[in-house]
Enzyme design. Structure first.
Site, PDB file in Angstrom:
ATOM      1  N   GLY A  25      45.781  42.609  41.654  1.00  0.00           N
ATOM      2  CA  GLY A  25      45.525  41.194  41.432  1.00  0.00           C
ATOM      3  C   GLY A  25      44.845  41.077  40.085  1.00  0.00           C
ATOM      4  O   GLY A  25      44.394  42.070  39.533  1.00  0.00           O
ATOM      5  N   CYS A  26      44.745  39.893  39.514  1.00  0.00           N
ATOM      6  CA  CYS A  26      44.259  39.844  38.142  1.00  0.00           C
ATOM      7  C   CYS A  26      43.821  38.463  37.705  1.00  0.00           C
ATOM      8  O   CYS A  26      44.076  37.462  38.361  1.00  0.00           O
ATOM      9  CB  CYS A  26      45.357  40.269  37.181  1.00  0.00           C
ATOM     10  SG  CYS A  26      46.050  41.861  37.537  1.00  0.00           S
ATOM     11  N   ALA A  27      43.154  38.457  36.536  1.00  0.00           N
ATOM     12  CA  ALA A  27      42.895  37.231  35.793  1.00  0.00           C
ATOM     13  C   ALA A  27      43.640  37.338  34.467  1.00  0.00           C
ATOM     14  O   ALA A  27      43.670  38.407  33.862  1.00  0.00           O
ATOM     15  CB  ALA A  27      41.403  37.097  35.523  1.00  0.00           C
ATOM     16  N   ARG A  54      37.772  37.849  39.457  1.00  0.00           N
ATOM     17  CA  ARG A  54      39.196  38.169  39.660  1.00  0.00           C
ATOM     18  C   ARG A  54      39.503  39.611  39.266  1.00  0.00           C
ATOM     19  O   ARG A  54      40.638  40.063  39.400  1.00  0.00           O
ATOM     20  CB  ARG A  54      40.090  37.215  38.867  1.00  0.00           C
ATOM     21  CG  ARG A  54      39.956  35.757  39.286  1.00  0.00           C
ATOM     22  CD  ARG A  54      40.983  34.898  38.581  1.00  0.00           C
ATOM     23  NE  ARG A  54      42.321  35.154  39.089  1.00  0.00           N
ATOM     24  CZ  ARG A  54      42.862  34.506  40.129  1.00  0.00           C
ATOM     25  NH1 ARG A  54      42.192  33.578  40.740  1.00  0.00           N
ATOM     26  NH2 ARG A  54      44.078  34.800  40.519  1.00  0.00           N
TER      27      ARG A  54
END
Lengths: 381, 509
Positions: A25-27, A54
């Site tokens: 998952g990420c920003a 995040r």
């Protein structure tokens, strides 16, 4: 734990980290000045810092365009090495193929404590002979060669007047480590990573770069196997087992090699639904049907929010049913794309326009540098 | 030998308490198993004639009948199976080649049952096909190298295709009905297939039986076959069709031709096949104008010329050991699709020795063809259709993930029409009205009901395919195609995993 250490002894960090595809998952955050005005990396650093939660400290990075005006026409390579042997081998290879105009260690802030930073070097390179239109293919092959054949060496970026800075840590720490607030560029993207494994390898952080392309991406591509074999058919080797890598190759293949117009790209990567295609005007329907039929294996499926950086534009795209967040904003000559609106508001409190792009609808921020500025840039001012 | 050994495969068990001597069983059986004794008002059965088609059992109004495997057993012998023994008795009796129908029934490994599909968890949301769009529309044909687009730079952003891409068959679901000729199956069976294909938005295949004039209205959902006997082929036949398939081989009988006996060549069959009534229809083993790959190329282009390059022309081969390079040659010869028919593919009639021993399973053939075409950079030039015993929607999902563009179903379609896999298609006595031309039997298959049952099957399988796609976080079938990352082997060895190009269960990405 003991077994893990034993594995790590036998393999380089790169080998260990690229054995499997690791979802994360990420920003993501991107900002561009569409007139080509350069501004400090402080903006992007503040934006991505806002989305600290995040990421989980296992990867952060930045892509910056316009940061090397002195060498604007030369190839700028960023490499990381796990040891001096790798460095020696890679530099030998670069020396055989290029005139090396400048070779230096990338300046870092030693007060930022990070997990085993590798050696960071950058090179400004000129091809020894004029290769014309084959020069870019030559660069691609060389990058693939280093990444797959030189143990412990990895090409982080390989474009012109751009560079990628990335590593294992929170993005705000990585940014300050590379002192990105001291650079000035007209287009910045950044990434904070939340991978589901614990093995940290600096090359595995984002952005992923090839030629002038940089990719930051939040999502997991469920079509990875189909996409991978599609780019494989055109000679791209997916050595890192990451979604970001395959997305970068897709862009290079479709835009640079197949010369697909940027305005048509989303019709392939996040193709409209057939029922939407049925409703289009006949001529357009024919085009979209042909694109989807022929480039079906390039359809990116599953949730994603990607920002592609390039010297001439920033391109952001959500998957077609918008399974990941993406917000865009405009203010004066600036365009912003971010996972969360708060990050945009942090660096630009009252944008003139904020919107949530629909799934499959691209956000394109083209850079048109005024003629005078271009001349200055060429002269290295 | 003075006495012919008794060969009983089945036993008809009749509950005399329930039997009302209505004689339905007697009238339904074309094998003359049942006989009514009016003096005693009782029905007797001759077990030796029973083929195990279960027609009488299905129609018995009081549920008085049961067809069971014969309990008469040979002395146990692991070398000489009952099948071997009975076959020898039969051949000693007749001196002929043993015939059979449908697909190989020997216990070869079925790789579908050793492959598991994936689903999304946490890092990737699964997609609910009841709430979100789920696309399984499929295109069969050559995917051009480039798509040229003229973009009008004005405000309207109009665009136009510079050149049309190659002709494509558009399927609403990645399932087609396999080639089954009129002659080998009844008109009512053909009509059911044609109508179901039309109503569901897919295609059926004429086999080499020509096109019955009453089915010409379904031509836009018809793939016509050009086989070695060239039955029924003329320019109108080619022009009417949606696509053309050159039949080189069939999974049930690789390397051999076909023989429709004269007694099955009725007036209707003779018209469709364009041969005299009451003559044998013999398809030679090879095409006598194709002795090499360059000859195949000539035929492909002759058919394309004849149809103005307006429709896909494909080639069907059976899965043999060398199928990967053969498929590569076929694609290079200009075919728009390649059909691979595996070991377990069905037939109306084939020598049992051939059906049960020649060829390789479709799973392995499909994987190696797809891999080879990709290695050679020509995978996009032709679609690959997998055939040869697709039994369920799960088999289809696995086939597509291995690299198929679509699948053909033959046996499964006949099962939907009532077939019980008795394997006696070649006798022409099909009690279910499918593999027969006897009007007394064919009228048992009502094409309206047949159409509905086939449509139901396509619908059910399509829904299941969508569920599996959604579960894996995929909402378009093209993202499944060749996506072997989503497959894992279970209980098979390194070599098989390597040929299938998949990891073993338990291995992560």
């Amino acid at each position: 734990m003991g077994e893990k250490l034993e594995i790590m002894e036998r393999m380089t960090r790169k080998e260990y980290s690229t054995r499997f595809r690791i979802p994360s998952g990420c920003a993501v955050f991107g900002v561009v000045n569409q007139k080509g005005m350069r501004f400090s990396g402080q903006t992007v650093l503040e934006g991505i810092t806002m989305m600290h939660d995040r990421s989980n400290g296992l990867g952060g990075g930045f892509a910056a365009y316009g940061i090397y005006p002195r060498f604007a026409q030369e190839w700028a390579f960023h490499l990381i090495y796990e040891d001096r042997i790798a460095q020696q081998q890679a530099e030998d290879l670069l020396g055989q193929n290029f005139e090396i105009l400048l070779s230096e260690e990338i300046p870092t802030d030693g007060s930022i404590r990070l997990d085993q930073p590798p050696l960071n070097y950058r090179y400004f390179l000129r091809c020894q002979k004029n290769m014309g239109k084959h020069e870019q293919d030559f660069i691609v092959n060389l990058v693939m060669n280093i990444n797959s054949n030189i143990r412990g060496a990895f090409v982080v970026s390989s474009g012109k007047n751009m560079g990628i800075f990335k590593g294992v840590g929170y993005p705000e720490d990585i940014g300050r480590y590379y002192r990105i607030q001291e650079y000035e560029g007209y287009l910045w993207t950044s990434h904070g990573r939340f991978p589901t494994n614990s093995a940290g390898w600096w090359g595995g952080a984002h952005p992923f770069g090839l030629l002038n392309w940089s990719v930051v991406h939040n999502g997991e591509i469920s079509s990875y196997g189909s996409n991978k074999r599609f780019v494989n058919d055109f000679g791209y080797k997916c050595t890192l087992s990451t979604d970001t890598e395959v997305i970068a190759y897709l862009f290079d293949l479709l835009v640079r090699r197949e010369k697909i117009d940027l305005r048509l790209l989303h019709l392939i990567l996040a193709a409209p639904l057939w029922e939407e295609i049925e409703r289009l005007a006949p001529d357009i329907r024919k085009v979209v049907t042909a694109l989807r039929t022929v480039y079906g294996p390039a359809l990116l499926n599953g949730p994603f929010n990607i920002i592609i950086g390039h010297n001439d534009f920033m391109y952001a795209l959500n998957d077609r049913i918008k399974l990941r967040p993406m917000v865009a904003a405009r203010h004066q000559d600036y365009m912003y794309v971010s996972s969360e609106e708060a990050a945009i508001r942090k660096v630009c409190p009252s944008p003139s326009l904020v919107w949530r792009p629909e799934g499959g609808q691209p956000v394109i921020g083209r850079v048109s540098i005024p003629r005078k500025a271009k001349l200055n840039q060429k002269a290295g001012v | 030998m003075a006495l012919k050994p008794r060969q009983t495969d089945f036993e008809v068990v009749r509950d005399q308490d329930k039997c009302i001597s209505c004689q339905v069983c007697l009238r339904q059986c074309s094998n003359d198993v049942h006989e009514y004794d009016s003096d005693q008002d009782i029905i007797y059965s001759d077990n030796s004639q029973c083929v195990g088609c279960h027609r009488c059992e299905s129609l018995c109004p009081t549920g008085a009948m049961k067809i069971k495997q014969s309990e008469s057993e040979f002395r146990q012998n692991f070398n000489w199976s009952p099948a071997h023994i009975k076959n020898i008795y039969k051949q000693a009796d007749s001196g002929g080649v043993l015939l059979t129908g449908m697909g190989a029934d020997r216990p070869y490994p079925i790789y579908w049952d050793h492959i598991l599909f994936n689903a999304a968890q946490v890092t990737n949301p699964s997609i609910d096909p009841l709430r979100e769009p789920m696309e399984i529309k499929t295109f069969i044909g050559n995917k051009s190298d480039v798509v040229g687009v003229d973009i009008d730079q004005g405000e309207t952003f109009n665009m136009k295709l510079k050149q049309d891409i190659s002709p494509q068959l558009v399927l609403s679901t990645p399932i087609l009905f396999s080639a089954m000729s009129f002659g080998s199956i009844s008109f009512n069976a053909c009509a059911s297939l044609a109508r179901a294909a039309r109503q569901f938005g897919t295609f059926y295949n004429t086999g080499e039986g020509g096109m019955h004039k009453d089915l010409e209205i379904y031509a836009s959902n018809t793939i016509v076959q050009v086989a070695s006997g060239r039955f029924g082929v003329d320019i109108d036949y080619l022009k009417r069709a949606a696509a053309i398939e050159i039949k080189i081989g069939q999974g049930a009988k690789p390397g051999i031709g076909g023989h429709l006996p004269a007694e099955k060549v009725t007036e209707e069959v003779s018209n469709a096949r364009m041969i005299p009534q009451g003559t044998d229809a013999i398809s030679p083993a090879p095409h006598h104008d194709i002795y090499s790959i360059e000859d195949l190329m000539q035929l492909i282009y002759a058919l394309k010329e004849a149809t103005d390059y307006q429709k896909p022309v494909g080639v069907k081969v059976s899965a043999v050991h060398n199928v990967a390079p053969i498929a590569s040659g076929i694609v290079r010869a200009g075919a728009d699709f390649v059909t691979i028919d595996g070991l377990r593919g069905g037939t109306g009639a084939a020598p049992q020795a051939i059906r049960d021993n020649i060829g390789i399973p479709i799973e392995l053939a499909l994987a190696s063809v797809d891999t080879r075409l990709r290695e050679e950079g020509i995978r996009h030039k032709a679609s690959v259709i997998a055939a040869g015993s697709i039994r369920s929607s799960a088999d289809i999902v696995k086939a597509i993930a291995l690299g198929a563009d679509a699948v053909y179903i033959g046996s499964a379609a006949l099962l939907a029409l009532g077939c019980n896999l008795c394997q006696k298609c070649y006798t022409g006595k099909c009690n279910w009205g499918i593999a027969t031309q006897d009007p007394y039997l064919t009228k048992r298959l009502n094409p309206n009901i047949g159409t509905r049952r086939l449509e139901n099957l396509l619908r059910g399988w399509s829904l299941e395919i969508k569920e599996m796609l959604g579960g894996a976080g995929i909402n378009a079938i093209e993202s499944l195609r060749g996506n072997r990352e989503h497959l894992r082997g279970i209980g098979i060895g390194e070599k098989e995993l390597a040929v299938l190009g998949i990891k073993h269960a338990g291995e992560a990405w």
